[in-house]
Design an enzyme around this catalytic site. Structure first.
Site: not given
Ligand SMILES: CC(C)(COP(=O)(O)OP(=O)(O)OC[C@H]1O[C@@H](n2cnc3c(N)ncnc32)[C@H](O)[C@@H]1OP(=O)(O)O)[C@@H](O)C(=O)NCCC(=O)NCCS
Length: 77
Positions: A28, A67
């Site tokens: 998880y 989640h």
């Molecule tokens: C979700 C999260 C961890 C992604 O982290 P990140 O470092 O930006 O992710 P990556 O750079 O590895 O992105 C991987 C892919 O995800 C997708 N993606 C990530 N952010 C995106 C956005 N804002 N819109 C669309 N696609 C997105 C894309 O396909 C991306 O690949 P690409 O950049 O080559 O197009 C980040 O947005 C975050 O911390 N969000 C807030 C906390 C959260 O929501 N956590 C998850 C809930 S448990």
């Protein structure tokens, strides 16, 4: 696992192992977050791949889940 850039914490993932009946184990993902200025740089992917790589070394992992709110489009993407 925590990711640092120049001594600054920019991303983190934390998981819990959940034992199920029969010996299988679920992973998880409790925390997955990247600091906003450092998003879309592949850090979230790197954190997830770290967990996937570790899980591949075990032979009893049945599934990995987390989640997310239905309106969190960034995370769902
Ligand atoms: C979700 C999260 C961890 C992604 O982290 P990140 O470092 O930006 O992710 P990556 O750079 O590895 O992105 C991987 C892919 O995800 C997708 N993606 C990530 N952010 C995106 C956005 N804002 N819109 C669309 N696609 C997105 C894309 O396909 C991306 O690949 P690409 O950049 O080559 O197009 C980040 O947005 C975050 O911390 N969000 C807030 C906390 C959260 O929501 N956590 C998850 C809930 S448990």
């Amino acid at each position: 696992m925590t990711t640092y850039f120049s001594d600054v914490c920019v991303g983190s993932i934390a998981c819990r192992l959940e034992k199920k009946e029969g010996g299988a184990v679920s992973i998880y993902i409790m925390i997955l977050g990247v600091w906003a200025p450092y998003r879309r740089l592949g850090i979230g992917t790197k954190l997830l791949k770290h967990v996937l790589n570790l899980s591949e070394k075990q032979n009893n992992i049945s599934d990995i889940y987390l989640h997310v709110l239905t309106n969190n489009e960034d995370a769902i993407a």
